[in-house]
Motif scaffolding. Structure first.
Motif, mmCIF file in Angstrom:
data_model
loop_
_atom_site.group_PDB
_atom_site.id
_atom_site.type_symbol
_atom_site.label_atom_id
_atom_site.label_comp_id
_atom_site.label_asym_id
_atom_site.label_seq_id
_atom_site.Cartn_x
_atom_site.Cartn_y
_atom_site.Cartn_z
ATOM 1 N N PHE A 12 4.384 -0.559 1.662
ATOM 2 C CA PHE A 12 4.422 -0.658 -0.016
ATOM 3 C C PHE A 12 3.976 0.872 -0.366
ATOM 4 O O PHE A 12 4.830 1.529 -0.931
ATOM 5 C CB PHE A 12 3.252 -1.610 -0.382
ATOM 6 N N ILE A 13 2.899 1.405 0.167
ATOM 7 C CA ILE A 13 2.286 2.918 -0.394
ATOM 8 C C ILE A 13 1.919 3.653 0.941
ATOM 9 O O ILE A 13 1.151 3.133 1.585
ATOM 10 C CB ILE A 13 1.342 2.784 -1.253
ATOM 11 N N SER A 14 2.508 4.629 0.919
ATOM 12 C CA SER A 14 2.047 5.264 2.679
ATOM 13 C C SER A 14 0.572 5.822 2.500
ATOM 14 O O SER A 14 0.307 6.187 1.307
ATOM 15 C CB SER A 14 3.281 6.284 2.711
ATOM 16 N N ARG A 15 0.254 6.242 3.561
ATOM 17 C CA ARG A 15 -0.797 6.677 3.965
ATOM 18 C C ARG A 15 -0.925 8.123 2.956
ATOM 19 O O ARG A 15 -2.084 8.467 2.491
ATOM 20 C CB ARG A 15 -1.354 7.074 5.247
ATOM 21 N N THR A 17 0.630 9.251 0.407
ATOM 22 C CA THR A 17 0.602 9.018 -0.967
ATOM 23 C C THR A 17 -0.645 8.447 -1.351
ATOM 24 O O THR A 17 -1.388 9.104 -2.289
ATOM 25 C CB THR A 17 1.730 7.802 -1.455
ATOM 26 N N ILE A 18 -1.246 7.561 -0.723
ATOM 27 C CA ILE A 18 -2.735 7.348 -1.051
ATOM 28 C C ILE A 18 -3.678 8.379 -0.601
ATOM 29 O O ILE A 18 -4.566 8.493 -1.913
ATOM 30 C CB ILE A 18 -3.164 5.928 0.121
ATOM 31 N N ARG A 21 -3.575 10.737 -3.572
ATOM 32 C CA ARG A 21 -4.256 10.297 -4.965
ATOM 33 C C ARG A 21 -5.585 10.201 -5.019
ATOM 34 O O ARG A 21 -6.230 10.416 -5.903
ATOM 35 C CB ARG A 21 -3.601 8.853 -5.277
ATOM 36 N N LEU A 130 -6.530 0.236 -6.247
ATOM 37 C CA LEU A 130 -5.654 -0.563 -6.914
ATOM 38 C C LEU A 130 -5.886 -1.339 -8.036
ATOM 39 O O LEU A 130 -7.063 -1.806 -8.302
ATOM 40 C CB LEU A 130 -4.946 -1.493 -5.777
ATOM 41 N N PHE A 147 -3.862 3.208 -8.127
ATOM 42 C CA PHE A 147 -2.303 2.999 -8.480
ATOM 43 C C PHE A 147 -2.687 1.735 -9.277
ATOM 44 O O PHE A 147 -3.427 0.739 -9.056
ATOM 45 C CB PHE A 147 -1.777 2.391 -7.181
ATOM 46 N N ILE A 149 -0.485 -1.553 -9.852
ATOM 47 C CA ILE A 149 0.558 -2.470 -9.146
ATOM 48 C C ILE A 149 0.896 -3.739 -9.518
ATOM 49 O O ILE A 149 -0.078 -4.381 -10.578
ATOM 50 C CB ILE A 149 0.441 -2.535 -7.444
ATOM 51 N N SER A 170 -1.910 2.225 5.783
ATOM 52 C CA SER A 170 -1.022 2.292 4.553
ATOM 53 C C SER A 170 -1.068 1.087 3.894
ATOM 54 O O SER A 170 -1.804 0.030 4.577
ATOM 55 C CB SER A 170 0.418 2.524 4.971
ATOM 56 N N TYR A 172 0.736 -2.602 2.625
ATOM 57 C CA TYR A 172 1.840 -3.358 2.895
ATOM 58 C C TYR A 172 1.805 -4.555 1.835
ATOM 59 O O TYR A 172 0.660 -5.045 1.462
ATOM 60 C CB TYR A 172 1.556 -3.920 4.193
#
Length: 175
Positions: A12-15, A17-18, A21, A130, A147, A149, A170, A172
């Motif tokens: 869902f969101i990669s390490r 990207t996390i 942010r 999130l 994020f 979502i 990450s 999922y």
């Protein structure tokens, strides 16, 4: 794709990207509290990875404490919030930043805000990795959101399915 117990999850969101942010959020918090020594209240168990990465990137003097609340059974919120471990730190006149992994219904956060407000802090803000706006059942203002979502069940980066999956680096989503 990964399997946890009886469910299948997809990336869902990669390490990376996390982590990017989180660095942006840390910079905002550092700027907003440059003349303060904030008290970070980390909501266990889910927020521990997010909190660890966030506070490492904040070069301010600060204090960190933990609280454990629970409102989930498997993939569903029960609507009832239970406090399992409480806070002991003095909050009077302090800048308090609650660190949470995910805000969906807002019920847990609303209860926690009420508990902290009676302790007379100078300010209270929320930093969440999130947020699920579609799931919100009570109005809630959050200053620091990693994020937004969709209202889907996610695991990894501290979030779990029946206690499993917190260690994934990450995020999922349920397939």
């Amino acid at each position: 794709m990964i399997n946890i117990l009886d469910k299948t999850f997809v990336p869902f969101i990669s390490r990376d990207t996390i982590e990017n942010r989180i660095a942006e959020m840390a910079a905002l918090i550092s700027k907003d509290y440059e003349n303060s020594c904030p008290l970070f209240v980390v909501v266990l168990n889910g927020a521990f990875l997010f909190a660890s990465e966030l506070v490492k990137k904040i070069p301010l003097s600060c204090e960190i404490t933990f609280i454990r609340l629970s409102s989930y059974v498997q993939t569903e919120s029960t609507g009832t919030v239970r406090q399992i471990i409480g806070m002991e730190e003095t909050m009077t006149g302090r800048d308090v930043i609650i660190i949470e992994d995910i805000v969906d219904t807002g019920l847990t956060m609303t209860q926690l805000l009420k508990q902290i407000e009676v302790l007379a802090p100078k300010s209270i803000e929320i930093a969440t990795l999130l947020h699920k706006p579609e799931a919100l059942k009570t109005p809630l203002e959050m200053r620091y959101v990693g994020f937004e979502i969709e209202n889907k069940f996610v695991v990894g980066y501290g979030l779990d399915y029946d206690g499993i999956g917190r260690n994934l680096d990450s995020l999922y989503v349920l397939a």
